[in-house]
Write an enzyme that holds these catalytic residues in place. Sequence first.
Site, PDB file in Angstrom:
ATOM      1  CB  VAL A  14      -0.980  -0.007   1.194  1.00  0.00           C
ATOM      2  CG1 VAL A  14      -1.873   1.221   1.156  1.00  0.00           C
ATOM      3  CG2 VAL A  14      -1.827  -1.274   1.183  1.00  0.00           C
ATOM      4  NE  ARG A  45      10.440  -5.142   8.058  1.00  0.00           N
ATOM      5  CZ  ARG A  45       9.245  -5.633   8.348  1.00  0.00           C
ATOM      6  NH1 ARG A  45       8.820  -5.631   9.591  1.00  0.00           N
ATOM      7  NH2 ARG A  45       8.473  -6.141   7.427  1.00  0.00           N
ATOM      8  CE  LYS A 105      -7.493  -3.611   6.992  1.00  0.00           C
ATOM      9  NZ  LYS A 105      -7.049  -4.095   5.691  1.00  0.00           N
ATOM     10  N   GLY A 134     -10.924  -1.397   0.647  1.00  0.00           N
ATOM     11  CA  GLY A 134      -9.858  -0.946  -0.264  1.00  0.00           C
ATOM     12  C   GLY A 134     -10.221   0.355  -0.948  1.00  0.00           C
ATOM     13  N   GLY A 187      -1.539 -15.105  -5.131  1.00  0.00           N
ATOM     14  CA  GLY A 187      -1.218 -13.923  -4.325  1.00  0.00           C
ATOM     15  C   GLY A 187      -2.434 -13.242  -3.739  1.00  0.00           C
ATOM     16  CG  ASP A 201      -9.516  -8.412   6.537  1.00  0.00           C
ATOM     17  OD1 ASP A 201      -8.589  -7.608   6.688  1.00  0.00           O
ATOM     18  OD2 ASP A 201     -10.345  -8.331   5.605  1.00  0.00           O
ATOM     19  CE  LYS A 205     -10.971  -5.294   5.188  1.00  0.00           C
ATOM     20  NZ  LYS A 205     -10.829  -6.279   4.108  1.00  0.00           N
TER      21      LYS A 205
HETATM   22  N1  HSE Z   1      -6.884  -9.437   3.061  1.00  0.00           N
HETATM   23  C1  HSE Z   1      -7.959  -8.554   2.767  1.00  0.00           C
HETATM   24  C2  HSE Z   1      -8.887  -9.220   1.752  1.00  0.00           C
HETATM   25  C3  HSE Z   1      -7.555  -7.223   2.235  1.00  0.00           C
HETATM   26  O1  HSE Z   1      -8.665 -10.338   1.340  1.00  0.00           O
HETATM   27  O2  HSE Z   1      -9.843  -8.573   1.374  1.00  0.00           O
HETATM   28  C4  HSE Z   1      -7.069  -6.323   3.309  1.00  0.00           C
HETATM   29  O3  HSE Z   1      -8.015  -6.158   4.308  1.00  0.00           O
END
Ligand code: HSE
Length: 433
Positions: A14, A45, A105, A134, A187, A201, A205
């Site tokens: 990002v 890093r 988040k 996103g 990916g 996740d 959100k």
């Molecule tokens: N890993 C999340 C997703 C995206 O698969 O939507 C970032 O929150």
Amino acid sequence: MESIKLGLLGLGVVGGGTWNVLQRNAEEISRRAGRQLEVVQIAVRDLAKARARVGHDVVITDDAFAVVNNPEIDIVVELIGGVTLARQLVLQAIDQGKHVVTANKALLAQHGTEIFEAASAKGVMVAFEAAVGGGIPIIKAIREGLTANRIEWLAGIINGTTNYILSEMRSRGLTFDQALAQAQQLGYAEADPAADVLGHDAAQKLTLLASMAFGIPVQYSRAYIEGITDVQDQDIQIAERLGFRLKLLGITRRRADGIELRVHPTLIPSQSLLANVEDAMNAVLVNGDAVGQTLYYGKGAGEEPTASAVVADLVDVTRLHTADPGHRVPHLAFQPHSMADIPVLAIEQVRCGYYLRMTVSDQSGVLAQIAGELAKFDISIGSMIQEPADQGTATLIFLTHVAMERDINEAIGAIETMAIMRSKVTRLRVETF
Ligand code: HSE
């Protein structure tokens, strides 16, 4: 006018996307913001890798605190992820009187109350459009576009990884493990996919969306979270034949007795717009009393889609930088002193339809026994089908009318003790919106 000075924490997916968009669209962005947005320092890093990417006009450091303490910087852009260090950095940036833009988040779901309070006390902004969906401007829509409405409920596909996995299971007949392996190869899924497939996740959100929709505190610990690891491919295929599609939905709904806040696999009608959000795409359906249903659709992850949201926040913060803090858009859409302490309901109090699949001994009277047990708990059957099964057994699928989860649990408990049962009961929640 002098440029606004940005400090980036992180130059990963990002962060790198944000850098690219800020460079490529610099002119458009400054025409909109009213001044130039200038990255003056970046914490990373790997210094050499960052130097190769951004050249020599920007100070690069491996000390993130040097950025948040840099007096030249107006806005800190937190894109390192994680919770512990990110919390320290964000709170320190706020303490230094800097605005914060973040995509984090997990941080806001767990520490949002503390962070927003600190920001309000300091008169700075914390913007987080990139934390949900996103590149979809869903936070902008809820905080600003829908302010006339009493929002009744919202439901979203807010995790692309799980949407991809469920799409592949349905369209190509893959098992969960096969679809996950494919998502990792492409990916879409992280090497450690736990936060995605377990629903965390999406719940982070959803917690933020619920807070902004209803003006309630951020309460991640109260969310009911069920991921997709136990989803069986046969249920996806059976549901499809019944006209339903399985999606991992985040659902929050205002009820007379409290707020539903839940993430779980959900069957929805195959013809509905949400059901046709496939692959790794995200979408959120919001129901407001004035506007009715509105749908927000787009890429929920990825370098530049997420950067699109980060940069939109940067423009917003730049425009409002000199505004009286009391005249800015509140962090969680409602004025801080007007937040309501409406209780979040336990999952047992949730009401929806249910899909119940079970294998039973194929003999007379079985159906009547199961229907009788459901009736004892006032659960009304909408439809029932029988699927082919092994010799001497039958697989029954019931779709119920709306019922309370507590009653369904008790009915399932009672049914599973019956002598005619040859399997546990598989239960999926059904929503028709
Ligand atoms: N890993 C999340 C997703 C995206 O698969 O939507 C970032 O929150």
